[in-house]
Design an enzyme around this catalytic site. Sequence first.
Site, short mmCIF file in Angstrom:
data_model
loop_
_atom_site.label_atom_id
_atom_site.label_comp_id
_atom_site.label_asym_id
_atom_site.label_seq_id
_atom_site.Cartn_x
_atom_site.Cartn_y
_atom_site.Cartn_z
N GLU A 1 3.24 -8.92 5.47
CA GLU A 1 2.49 -8.03 6.35
C GLU A 1 1.06 -7.94 5.83
O GLU A 1 0.81 -7.46 4.72
CB GLU A 1 3.10 -6.63 6.37
CG GLU A 1 2.33 -5.68 7.28
CD GLU A 1 2.57 -4.20 6.96
OE1 GLU A 1 2.51 -3.39 7.88
OE2 GLU A 1 2.79 -3.87 5.77
N ASP B 1 6.24 -6.08 2.64
CA ASP B 1 5.41 -4.99 3.12
C ASP B 1 4.06 -4.98 2.38
O ASP B 1 3.98 -5.32 1.20
CB ASP B 1 6.16 -3.67 2.85
CG ASP B 1 5.45 -2.46 3.41
OD1 ASP B 1 5.34 -2.36 4.64
OD2 ASP B 1 5.02 -1.60 2.61
#
Length: 616
Positions: A357, A328
Amino acid sequence: MKKLFTTFSIVITTFWSAQIQKVEPEFWWSGMKDSSLQLLFYGKNISDYNPEFSDGIEVKEVIKVENPNYLFVTLDTRNLPPETLKINFRKNGKTVQKLKYELKQRRNGSAERKGFNSSDVIYLTMSDRFANGNADNDSTSDTTEKANRKLSGGRHGGDIEGMIQHLDYIKELGATALWNTPLTLDNEKDYSYHGYAAADLYKIDPRFGTNEDFKRLSAELHKRDMKLIMDFVPNHWGLHHWMIQDLPSQDWIHQWKDGEKGFKRSNYRQTTQFDTNASEADRLGNENGWFDTTMPDMNDSNPLVENYLVQNAIWWTEYADLDGIRVDTFPYNNKDAVARWTKRVLNEYPNFNIVGESLMHNTAHISFWQKDSKVANIIGYNSHLPAVMDFPLHDIMATAINESTEQWDQGIVRIYDVLTNDFLYPDINNVLILMGNHDVNRINEIFKGDIKKYQLAMTLIATLRGIPQIYYGDEIGMRGDKSLGDGDIRRDFPGGWKGDTQNAFTENGRTELQKEYFDFTKKLLNWRKTKTAVHTGKTTHYAPENNVYIYFRHNDSESVMVIINNSDKDQQFPLERFRENLDGFTSGKDVISGKTISLKETLSVPAKTSMILDLH
């Protein structure tokens, strides 16, 4: 602390009171490539303890920090067999506490495990919203927020058991890998369902299940020849993480003197990580700012924090037999520290895959974060990150398909233009492509429920270069409007809860329209499983004309022709222009209809329709 004492009472012997209350990692493995193991011991005023290991095992280093409740002890496990180690903690020449620590046997071939790749299709679930397989764990006595399905931002009860019960559904659809949003404990007072504010990085949230349940999910996936990808969040933890509540040192997290209780929100300017014109203030504002008020920003430049995060990723990979990790908010970390984290994990598993990400909107910006990027090398940087997410493609996909009339820079040409930047990626097959996820508008909301537009988008996702990722429910036409709040794009899957009026997990439970969505997706994804030309073949595309985009995926053994008619009119076009890819082929089998299509002179394609031809 009563529960922690019970957990360790079997292995801890004390002569006075049990002061060491927590050990992380709670066990490790023999035979790791990196033999250095750093153990975190936690308990009231333990910093003056001196650890001694049995059998002459040498303690390489003992680190004491500001907080006397912590000890960081490093030992070398090289050549140690699977065994139970004995640790004596001594103070003033006397043994005051004894502890046993287990080194386990690794799985055969663990180091050589192969990660997900472009032959896979990833199915993303919002863990709390997919299916509730065990209603008994919806609320627990040791977690703060209780289940309330009436709240769009509340906990609804989706869990690991629900996922396990519906793996056959995911497999039938044609997906080969499962990525679920974080399952580790998130103990914030509200909005804890998303899982991105961890309260314990070594514990599955009991409202999702147990560590053993997560391990069982992995095993059940592997029985079906499917893969498990874990969502990992190194940039920030939750405000109620047990270590945040009792910081080892003040520099464990980023704290701002001009902030409120150390909090200062990130400026979210990810470009400052590589912008040669960026001010230092802006760079630090992105890198050290908190993602949100309940998400303290971790100082991964601190070697103890970095090591903790590396070992945690390796621990879950070994324990749950992972096939990959999704990281993330990758560009919000210190870029050098997160590169070291990535390199160290991959050093242990050289065939593994990690996707980061990087929610950025320019291909050069995305490509900066991929391993061996020539763009990043301009400033001498290498992230070591194998896979990145193609958000530039995502950004324009729905817009392109919604534009039925082609202009110079509008319509399906937008897709073509994004792909002209593919030369920037060092590994084009390791780019994750998506129509949507848990952070953006549902694709079917943007299309206002027009299945023909969905079919065009799904054709692109299934046949373009890279690794397709689909978001749960898109395959049955689920909608959701982000402007109404994140809960609307994270609705419960119909049939995932006992008492639901509809069960879209079953063929008989789907409406006719849902069947049409599902059947199209199923046919496409299952066809894709064996198509090496789509997995790793070259792309040759032709500039769109009349809002029709044609490209070929091909290798030495097979060739696939894809036609995307994005116009609102039927199109007929001569085939002579495509002879460099059609030479030697006289027909193709349409994957969707099963019909054989002649490729002699012209080809006709209905309005807002895709065609995929296996050439022969």
